[in-house]
Motif scaffolding. Structure first.
Motif, PDB file in Angstrom:
ATOM      1  N   TYR A   1      88.184 -17.082  63.816  1.00 32.24           N
ATOM      2  CA  TYR A   1      89.516 -17.696  63.725  1.00 32.24           C
ATOM      3  C   TYR A   1      90.301 -17.453  65.019  1.00 32.24           C
ATOM      4  O   TYR A   1      90.902 -18.374  65.578  1.00 32.24           O
ATOM      5  N   LEU A   2      90.292 -16.221  65.489  1.00 27.78           N
ATOM      6  CA  LEU A   2      91.033 -15.870  66.702  1.00 27.78           C
ATOM      7  C   LEU A   2      90.487 -16.600  67.926  1.00 27.78           C
ATOM      8  O   LEU A   2      91.249 -17.065  68.772  1.00 27.78           O
ATOM      9  N   GLN A   3      89.180 -16.696  68.009  1.00 27.55           N
ATOM     10  CA  GLN A   3      88.573 -17.390  69.149  1.00 27.55           C
ATOM     11  C   GLN A   3      88.961 -18.869  69.179  1.00 27.55           C
ATOM     12  O   GLN A   3      89.153 -19.448  70.243  1.00 27.55           O
ATOM     13  N   THR A   4      89.114 -19.467  67.976  1.00 32.05           N
ATOM     14  CA  THR A   4      89.484 -20.876  67.874  1.00 32.05           C
ATOM     15  C   THR A   4      90.963 -21.097  68.181  1.00 32.05           C
ATOM     16  O   THR A   4      91.330 -22.029  68.911  1.00 32.05           O
ATOM     17  N   HIS A   5      91.822 -20.230  67.620  1.00 26.84           N
ATOM     18  CA  HIS A   5      93.263 -20.444  67.722  1.00 26.84           C
ATOM     19  C   HIS A   5      93.906 -19.797  68.944  1.00 26.84           C
ATOM     20  O   HIS A   5      95.019 -20.165  69.330  1.00 26.84           O
ATOM     21  N   TYR A   6      93.213 -18.819  69.541  1.00 24.51           N
ATOM     22  CA  TYR A   6      93.744 -18.152  70.731  1.00 24.51           C
ATOM     23  C   TYR A   6      92.649 -18.107  71.798  1.00 24.51           C
ATOM     24  O   TYR A   6      92.164 -17.030  72.174  1.00 24.51           O
ATOM     25  N   PRO A   7      92.256 -19.254  72.313  1.00 26.94           N
ATOM     26  CA  PRO A   7      91.123 -19.309  73.252  1.00 26.94           C
ATOM     27  C   PRO A   7      91.341 -18.481  74.522  1.00 26.94           C
ATOM     28  O   PRO A   7      90.388 -17.921  75.065  1.00 26.94           O
ATOM     29  N   ALA A   8      92.578 -18.375  74.972  1.00 23.31           N
ATOM     30  CA  ALA A   8      92.845 -17.587  76.175  1.00 23.31           C
ATOM     31  C   ALA A   8      92.598 -16.093  75.938  1.00 23.31           C
ATOM     32  O   ALA A   8      92.346 -15.334  76.876  1.00 23.31           O
ATOM     33  N   LEU A   9      92.665 -15.696  74.678  1.00 18.58           N
ATOM     34  CA  LEU A   9      92.457 -14.294  74.323  1.00 18.58           C
ATOM     35  C   LEU A   9      90.975 -13.954  74.183  1.00 18.58           C
ATOM     36  O   LEU A   9      90.603 -12.776  74.194  1.00 18.58           O
ATOM     37  N   ALA A  10      90.131 -14.970  74.059  1.00 20.27           N
ATOM     38  CA  ALA A  10      88.712 -14.785  73.716  1.00 20.27           C
ATOM     39  C   ALA A  10      88.006 -13.677  74.501  1.00 20.27           C
ATOM     40  O   ALA A  10      87.277 -12.866  73.903  1.00 20.27           O
ATOM     41  N   PRO A  11      88.195 -13.562  75.826  1.00 18.93           N
ATOM     42  CA  PRO A  11      87.493 -12.496  76.563  1.00 18.93           C
ATOM     43  C   PRO A  11      87.947 -11.090  76.166  1.00 18.93           C
ATOM     44  O   PRO A  11      87.269 -10.112  76.488  1.00 18.93           O
ATOM     45  N   ARG A  12      89.085 -11.010  75.491  1.00 17.94           N
ATOM     46  CA  ARG A  12      89.635  -9.696  75.123  1.00 17.94           C
ATOM     47  C   ARG A  12      89.597  -9.470  73.610  1.00 17.94           C
ATOM     48  O   ARG A  12      90.292  -8.590  73.086  1.00 17.94           O
ATOM     49  N   ILE A  13      88.806 -10.273  72.912  1.00 14.96           N
ATOM     50  CA  ILE A  13      88.572 -10.061  71.479  1.00 14.96           C
ATOM     51  C   ILE A  13      87.310  -9.208  71.341  1.00 14.96           C
ATOM     52  O   ILE A  13      86.228  -9.607  71.757  1.00 14.96           O
ATOM     53  N   ILE A  14      87.475  -8.043  70.771  1.00 20.05           N
ATOM     54  CA  ILE A  14      86.362  -7.099  70.642  1.00 20.05           C
ATOM     55  C   ILE A  14      85.927  -7.064  69.179  1.00 20.05           C
ATOM     56  O   ILE A  14      86.709  -6.682  68.300  1.00 20.05           O
ATOM     57  N   GLU A  15      84.702  -7.492  68.908  1.00 16.27           N
ATOM     58  CA  GLU A  15      84.177  -7.450  67.539  1.00 16.27           C
ATOM     59  C   GLU A  15      83.472  -6.112  67.348  1.00 16.27           C
ATOM     60  O   GLU A  15      82.320  -5.925  67.756  1.00 16.27           O
ATOM     61  N   ALA A  16      84.194  -5.169  66.769  1.00  7.65           N
ATOM     62  CA  ALA A  16      83.665  -3.806  66.642  1.00  7.65           C
ATOM     63  C   ALA A  16      84.515  -3.017  65.657  1.00  7.65           C
ATOM     64  O   ALA A  16      85.589  -3.450  65.235  1.00  7.65           O
TER      65      ALA A  16
END
Length: 259
Positions: free
Chosen positions: A70-85
């Motif tokens: 959801y975050l990757q879709t709605h906040y694409p600029a944030l994608a490199p800083r989304i940590i799945e952990a």
């Protein structure tokens, strides 16, 4: 697209935007850090306001795969800083430079574990703003002498000044929890190191509260001999951080090395 709240992850998504903005605005120590880590962003209700702040760079850590998508879709600029952990096991130093702040709507079922992790990172984390079950929030912010005062109260107050900020009702969430939520802010105090053996301090505090109804003379028996002191006639909830430092040094003097 909407993320389904998962009971096993303790998810209750905040939907009250006014409360979300207040939580983000409660971060006050921007000059102390250039990065903020949000724990458990869910669908990004706090994230959207964090991303508006120019004073720091926002990272988010999320264990729920559906929320990450959801975050990757709605906040694409944030994608490199989304940590799945899992924050409890994630090697923070490999990604974030010190210092950094922590913010989040902490899952009720692991909030205590998150705070013990914060204590491990206390040299790197000057500020924490978080939402958790109101009773737990009150306990952490409680002064000595209160029945709410406990292990986390002492350990966190040893290194942080803590303020209870405001309460959020169940109706502000989807799904609504059965309890009210409280917002607290932790800001590092001037204590870089306690005037005692810190691992032993942690052990003394935990041992003292394990039998909180007993006087410390009896509650601390598992730690061996404790030289006579007036504090031993009190109960754990009556002692402040400085008192526990005194007890720790007493125990260390009688038993320098603990197994």
């Amino acid at each position: 697209m909407k993320v389904r709240a998962k009971k096993h992850l303790g998810q209750h998504f905040l939907r009250d935007l006014r409360s979300a903005e207040r939580i983000v605005d409660s971060l006050t120590g921007h000059r102390q850090y250039g990065q903020v880590l949000e724990i458990g962003p869910g669908m990004g209700v706090l994230t959207q306001y964090l991303l508006e702040k120019p004073d720091f760079t926002t990272y988010v850590i999320e264990i729920d795969t559906e929320s990450v998508a959801y975050l990757q879709t709605h906040y694409p600029a944030l994608a490199p800083r989304i940590i799945e952990a899992d924050f409890l096991r994630w090697p923070v130093a490999e990604v974030l430079e010190s210092p950094f702040a922590i913010i989040g709507n902490f899952p009720y079922n692991i909030s205590s574990q998150i705070f013990f992790r914060v204590l491990e990172l206390r040299a790197q984390v000057p500020e924490v703003v978080c939402m958790l079950q109101k009773e737990v929030a009150r306990r952490i912010a409680s002064p000595p002498g209160s029945k709410e005062y406990g292990i986390l109260s002492v350990l966190l107050q040893a290194y942080y000044d803590i303020d209870y900020l405001f309460t959020v009702p169940p109706g502000a969430f989807d799904p609504p929890p059965k309890v009210q939520s409280g917002i607290i802010r932790l800001r590092r105090n001037g204590t870089s190191q306690l005037a005692c053996e810190e691992p032993l301090f942690f052990r003394v505090v935990k041992t003292a509260f394990n039998q909180r109804r007993k006087t410390l003379r009896n509650a601390l028996k598992p730690l061996g001999e404790v030289p006579e002191h007036a504090l031993l006639d009190k109960r754990a909830e009556q002692l402040g951080v400085a008192d526990f430092v005194i007890l720790t040094n007493l125990i260390a003097s009688a038993r320098p090395v603990l197994d």
